[in-house]
Motif scaffolding. Structure first.
Motif, PDB file in Angstrom:
ATOM      1  N   PHE A 182      39.295  63.646 105.495  1.00 27.56           N
ATOM      2  CA  PHE A 182      40.409  62.741 104.985  1.00 27.56           C
ATOM      3  C   PHE A 182      40.056  61.261 105.446  1.00 27.56           C
ATOM      4  O   PHE A 182      40.217  60.541 104.357  1.00 27.56           O
ATOM      5  CB  PHE A 182      41.485  63.121 106.084  1.00 27.56           C
ATOM      6  N   LEU A 183      39.338  60.927 106.430  1.00 25.98           N
ATOM      7  CA  LEU A 183      38.813  59.580 106.784  1.00 25.98           C
ATOM      8  C   LEU A 183      37.843  59.140 105.793  1.00 25.98           C
ATOM      9  O   LEU A 183      37.891  58.022 105.214  1.00 25.98           O
ATOM     10  CB  LEU A 183      38.364  59.686 108.091  1.00 25.98           C
ATOM     11  N   ILE A 184      36.830  60.014 105.307  1.00 23.25           N
ATOM     12  CA  ILE A 184      35.772  59.432 104.282  1.00 23.25           C
ATOM     13  C   ILE A 184      36.414  59.363 102.926  1.00 23.25           C
ATOM     14  O   ILE A 184      35.891  58.567 102.242  1.00 23.25           O
ATOM     15  CB  ILE A 184      34.653  60.862 104.181  1.00 23.25           C
ATOM     16  N   PHE A 185      37.349  60.113 102.472  1.00 23.29           N
ATOM     17  CA  PHE A 185      37.998  59.744 101.356  1.00 23.29           C
ATOM     18  C   PHE A 185      38.612  58.378 101.367  1.00 23.29           C
ATOM     19  O   PHE A 185      38.765  57.872 100.253  1.00 23.29           O
ATOM     20  CB  PHE A 185      38.910  60.976 100.822  1.00 23.29           C
ATOM     21  N   ILE A 186      39.439  58.227 102.279  1.00 23.64           N
ATOM     22  CA  ILE A 186      40.080  56.935 102.618  1.00 23.64           C
ATOM     23  C   ILE A 186      38.962  55.702 102.325  1.00 23.64           C
ATOM     24  O   ILE A 186      39.205  54.830 101.511  1.00 23.64           O
ATOM     25  CB  ILE A 186      40.828  56.717 103.863  1.00 23.64           C
ATOM     26  N   GLY A 187      37.727  55.588 102.836  1.00 21.50           N
ATOM     27  CA  GLY A 187      36.831  54.848 102.595  1.00 21.50           C
ATOM     28  C   GLY A 187      36.405  54.808 101.158  1.00 21.50           C
ATOM     29  O   GLY A 187      35.937  53.676 100.664  1.00 21.50           O
ATOM     30  N   THR A 188      36.320  56.023 100.716  1.00 15.47           N
ATOM     31  CA  THR A 188      35.599  56.337  99.063  1.00 15.47           C
ATOM     32  C   THR A 188      36.832  55.524  98.388  1.00 15.47           C
ATOM     33  O   THR A 188      36.391  54.714  97.271  1.00 15.47           O
ATOM     34  CB  THR A 188      35.483  57.629  98.721  1.00 15.47           C
ATOM     35  N   THR A 189      38.162  55.740  98.600  1.00 14.08           N
ATOM     36  CA  THR A 189      39.043  55.307  97.643  1.00 14.08           C
ATOM     37  C   THR A 189      39.079  53.761  97.802  1.00 14.08           C
ATOM     38  O   THR A 189      39.444  53.062  96.817  1.00 14.08           O
ATOM     39  CB  THR A 189      40.704  55.999  98.083  1.00 14.08           C
ATOM     40  N   ALA A 190      39.065  53.212  99.030  1.00 18.29           N
ATOM     41  CA  ALA A 190      38.744  51.793  99.202  1.00 18.29           C
ATOM     42  C   ALA A 190      37.695  51.005  98.228  1.00 18.29           C
ATOM     43  O   ALA A 190      37.949  50.127  97.700  1.00 18.29           O
ATOM     44  CB  ALA A 190      38.859  51.577 100.718  1.00 18.29           C
ATOM     45  N   LEU A 191      36.393  51.695  98.309  1.00 16.98           N
ATOM     46  CA  LEU A 191      35.453  51.140  97.734  1.00 16.98           C
ATOM     47  C   LEU A 191      35.768  51.146  96.019  1.00 16.98           C
ATOM     48  O   LEU A 191      34.919  50.502  95.563  1.00 16.98           O
ATOM     49  CB  LEU A 191      34.242  51.951  97.896  1.00 16.98           C
ATOM     50  N   ALA A 192      36.324  52.038  95.642  1.00 13.80           N
ATOM     51  CA  ALA A 192      36.728  51.957  94.288  1.00 13.80           C
ATOM     52  C   ALA A 192      37.286  50.424  93.642  1.00 13.80           C
ATOM     53  O   ALA A 192      37.237  50.058  92.715  1.00 13.80           O
ATOM     54  CB  ALA A 192      37.875  53.216  93.894  1.00 13.80           C
ATOM     55  N   GLN A 193      37.921  49.840  94.671  1.00 12.65           N
ATOM     56  CA  GLN A 193      38.461  48.444  94.328  1.00 12.65           C
ATOM     57  C   GLN A 193      37.410  47.255  94.882  1.00 12.65           C
ATOM     58  O   GLN A 193      37.983  46.324  94.594  1.00 12.65           O
ATOM     59  CB  GLN A 193      39.839  48.313  95.239  1.00 12.65           C
ATOM     60  N   VAL A 194      36.520  47.641  95.148  1.00 13.57           N
ATOM     61  CA  VAL A 194      35.331  46.633  95.512  1.00 13.57           C
ATOM     62  C   VAL A 194      34.266  46.483  94.601  1.00 13.57           C
ATOM     63  O   VAL A 194      33.888  47.421  93.999  1.00 13.57           O
ATOM     64  CB  VAL A 194      34.618  46.915  96.872  1.00 13.57           C
ATOM     65  N   ASP A 195      33.859  45.149  94.217  1.00 10.21           N
ATOM     66  CA  ASP A 195      33.043  44.789  93.352  1.00 10.21           C
ATOM     67  C   ASP A 195      31.642  45.171  93.849  1.00 10.21           C
ATOM     68  O   ASP A 195      31.190  44.336  94.720  1.00 10.21           O
ATOM     69  CB  ASP A 195      33.246  43.241  92.816  1.00 10.21           C
ATOM     70  N   VAL A 279      45.915  65.471  98.821  1.00 14.12           N
ATOM     71  CA  VAL A 279      45.703  66.863  99.035  1.00 14.12           C
ATOM     72  C   VAL A 279      44.947  67.259 100.589  1.00 14.12           C
ATOM     73  O   VAL A 279      45.325  68.400 101.168  1.00 14.12           O
ATOM     74  CB  VAL A 279      44.728  67.401  97.902  1.00 14.12           C
ATOM     75  N   LEU A 280      44.007  66.363 100.925  1.00 10.44           N
ATOM     76  CA  LEU A 280      43.617  66.584 102.247  1.00 10.44           C
ATOM     77  C   LEU A 280      44.545  66.582 103.207  1.00 10.44           C
ATOM     78  O   LEU A 280      44.543  67.422 104.448  1.00 10.44           O
ATOM     79  CB  LEU A 280      42.261  65.850 102.354  1.00 10.44           C
ATOM     80  N   LEU A 281      45.310  65.754 103.370  1.00 12.49           N
ATOM     81  CA  LEU A 281      46.438  65.552 104.447  1.00 12.49           C
ATOM     82  C   LEU A 281      47.229  66.612 104.336  1.00 12.49           C
ATOM     83  O   LEU A 281      47.719  67.177 105.393  1.00 12.49           O
ATOM     84  CB  LEU A 281      47.262  64.245 104.173  1.00 12.49           C
ATOM     85  N   CYS A 282      47.855  67.112 103.148  1.00 15.22           N
ATOM     86  CA  CYS A 282      48.666  68.082 103.084  1.00 15.22           C
ATOM     87  C   CYS A 282      47.999  69.507 103.528  1.00 15.22           C
ATOM     88  O   CYS A 282      48.673  70.088 104.221  1.00 15.22           O
ATOM     89  CB  CYS A 282      48.879  68.276 101.629  1.00 15.22           C
ATOM     90  N   SER A 283      46.712  69.473 103.198  1.00 16.95           N
ATOM     91  CA  SER A 283      45.762  70.632 103.595  1.00 16.95           C
ATOM     92  C   SER A 283      45.831  70.854 105.129  1.00 16.95           C
ATOM     93  O   SER A 283      46.199  71.812 105.843  1.00 16.95           O
ATOM     94  CB  SER A 283      44.654  70.832 102.892  1.00 16.95           C
ATOM     95  N   LEU A 284      45.686  69.690 105.862  1.00 16.89           N
ATOM     96  CA  LEU A 284      45.408  69.707 107.534  1.00 16.89           C
ATOM     97  C   LEU A 284      47.042  69.886 107.874  1.00 16.89           C
ATOM     98  O   LEU A 284      46.985  70.952 109.081  1.00 16.89           O
ATOM     99  CB  LEU A 284      45.349  68.222 107.730  1.00 16.89           C
ATOM    100  N   VAL A 285      47.942  69.523 107.463  1.00 21.08           N
ATOM    101  CA  VAL A 285      49.507  69.767 107.980  1.00 21.08           C
ATOM    102  C   VAL A 285      49.764  71.191 107.924  1.00 21.08           C
ATOM    103  O   VAL A 285      50.139  71.778 108.719  1.00 21.08           O
ATOM    104  CB  VAL A 285      50.378  68.872 107.404  1.00 21.08           C
ATOM    105  N   LEU A 286      49.521  71.852 106.743  1.00 24.88           N
ATOM    106  CA  LEU A 286      49.840  73.272 106.444  1.00 24.88           C
ATOM    107  C   LEU A 286      49.024  74.051 107.278  1.00 24.88           C
ATOM    108  O   LEU A 286      49.300  75.153 107.497  1.00 24.88           O
ATOM    109  CB  LEU A 286      49.648  73.421 105.072  1.00 24.88           C
ATOM    110  N   TYR A 287      47.805  73.576 107.319  1.00 21.83           N
ATOM    111  CA  TYR A 287      46.865  74.742 108.368  1.00 21.83           C
ATOM    112  C   TYR A 287      47.399  74.860 109.737  1.00 21.83           C
ATOM    113  O   TYR A 287      47.272  75.875 110.187  1.00 21.83           O
ATOM    114  CB  TYR A 287      45.427  74.200 108.249  1.00 21.83           C
TER     115      TYR A 287
END
Length: 502
Positions: A182-195, A279-287
């Motif tokens: 989940f944390l790594i995907f947050i970083g990947t998402t942020a990089l999508a907006q970086v030039d 989706v990762l956050l939802c999976s964590l909560v439901l597990y």
């Protein structure tokens, strides 16, 4: 004397079985079990003690009173004292649905990184030229680099999980892996907006590092999940592997929908990775919720009966069967299933997606050729076929009882590799183009994906059925390791094929 001693052991076992009455005599169960209830310690060992042991659920006489293979109903059995004995039920099929979601989540990082092909092409484009028809070396090689960066840590940590995973708490392995992904995907998402145009090399290394780390934790989660599913009926293993294929469909549809709006690649990728993060956050909560249900604890926790039955003198212990499985003993029983699981992914990863994404359409239609051909045929079609193959395996399990025939079918599937290499690959320097038609390529992709899903699922279903109850978790974890090794070998072969094509 021996007969009297055996009679005493049977009497002792019957006496100890009263500890199981809470789990077997009650016909109605709450979805969640209150851990403070007085009866819980009599039935389940504390979760801190349980570390995903290979002995979990290995008491040979428990499946006779438990419901096996039933999700929404129960099978009743009359106990020795005439009472009705009923196993906990999967209320509302909640655990089955969560297994489906967790199966999808195990391959979610791989599916999302692979499917965002247009985004990576944009990030690694030639910024000094506007010619988009000529791929840069990094654009051409990125998918094979991505496959290697994903498969090597996956293989290593699947093997480590199979051998040493039971020393670490199951909750730590599952929840910890989900948190890190989940944390790594947050970083990947942020990089999508970086030039990143001025530091493409650094971005490339950062991306591959993220892929290595996220796939390491994905492998830990995957191996642990297979180990858990192996203790349930084959329905739950089918849910996990079908969920994996469903994750590919989900990611492909998300990409196609994003492309439909015609947004910039960075905006499309930003929305795309946000969906994966949720989706990762939802999976964590439901597990976490699932791990507290009575049904889940019943099948994964060591029973008090096992503990009390072995807590006797040395002479009595010698009369009881040994329950500890051995690595080589399990391997001898499942090696043909493991071979099929390994080879099916070697064949698949050798050409998918590194080679298949280079196949171009012969159609002159602009939207289909330039926008939709790659995501629809290469990702959506493959993952849909893979999913249908896995679903069919859950209904047509006859090959799970014939590992030799399964191996023959797996070897025959290698024929797809040369046929794919003869398709309309661009650029195409080393092989002649003999298959021009889009329809033939689509038919090949359909057969390729269906066979992948069917064989992969059949092997995973057949392995736990070939071993004893106490060996099921180890067998399932070993199959996950075979899968990981197959991914690594296939990715290496794909890199060599790409070098031949260049």
């Amino acid at each position: 004397m021996r007969d009297r001693l055996l009679s005493w052991v049977r009497f002792r076992s019957r006496g100890d079985s009263t500890a199981m009455d809470y789990a077997t005599r009650t016909t109605r169960r709450p979805l969640l079990q209150d851990e403070d209830e007085e009866d819980s310690e009599a039935t389940f060992v504390d979760d801190n003690i349980y570390a995903g042991s290979i002995n979990a659920g290995s008491v040979s006489n428990i499946p006779t009173t438990a419901t096996v293979g039933i999700r929404s109903g129960v099978r009743n059995r009359t106990g020795d004292d005439g009472s009705l004995r009923v196993a906990p039920v999967d209320k509302y099929n909640f655990t089955y649905a969560v297994f489906y979601l967790l199966g999808m989540t195990t391959l979610l990082p791989w599916n999302f990184f692979v499917t965002a092909e247009e985004y990576w092409h944009y990030k690694f484009r030639n910024i000094s030229s506007n010619d988009t028809n000529v791929l840069t070396p990094r654009q051409l090689e990125f998918q094979s680099d991505l496959s290697i960066a994903a498969s090597v840590p996956s293989t290593l940590f699947l093997l480590l999980n199979a051998g040493f995973g039971h020393y670490i708490s199951l909750r730590v392995r599952m929840a910890g892996s989900l948190v890190m992904m989940f944390l790594i995907f947050i970083g990947t998402t942020a990089l999508a907006q970086v030039d990143t145009d001025q530091w493409q090399d650094a971005f490339f290394l950062l991306t591959l590092t993220s892929v290595v780390v996220v796939n390491a934790f994905s492998a830990i989660m995957s191996g642990s999940l297979f180990g858990i599913a192996g203790q349930f009926s084959s329905d739950y293993m089918s849910a996990v592997v079908s969920g994996q294929a469903l994750g590919g469909i989900f990611s492909a549809l998300a990409e196609i929908i994003a492309l439909t709006f015609g947004a910039a690649p960075t905006v499309t990728a930003f929305v795309f990775f946000i969906v994966g993060t949720l989706v990762l956050l939802c999976s964590l909560v439901l597990y976490v919720v699932m791990s507290k249900t009575l049904f889940f604890k019943y099948y994964t926790s060591p029973r008090t009966l096992m503990k009390s039955s072995l807590d006797v003198d040395d002479m009595t212990r010698e009369l009881l069967p040994r329950q500890e499985p051995t690595f080589m003993g399990v391997l001898r029983k499942i090696w043909l299933f493991g071979f099929s699981e390994w080879l099916v992914f070697v064949t698949t990863l050798s050409i998918y997606p590194a080679v298949t994404i280079l196949v171009g359409s012969q159609s002159q239609s602009h939207p289909w050729k330039d926008v939709y051909f790659l995501p629809v045929v290469n990702y959506l079609l493959f993952n849909t076929g893979d999913y249908l193959g896995r679903v069919c395996a859950g209904s047509l399990e006859w090959l799970s009882n014939s590992p030799f025939l399964l191996s023959v079918a797996t070897i025959s599937r290698i024929a797809f590799v040369p046929m794919m290499l003869l398709c309309n690959i661009r650029p195409h320097h080393s092989f002649p183009v003999m298959i021009h038609s889009d329809y033939i390529f689509i038919a090949l992709m359909a057969g390729f994906s269906l066979s992948n899903g069917y064989i992969a699922n059949i092997a995973l279903i057949g392995a736990p059925k070939a071993v004893d109850q106490e060996e099921k978790e180890m067998a399932s974890s070993m199959m996950a390791a075979f899968l990981g090794v197959g991914l690594a070998c296939g990715s290496t072969i794909s890199f060599m094929i790409i070098e031949m094509i260049k």
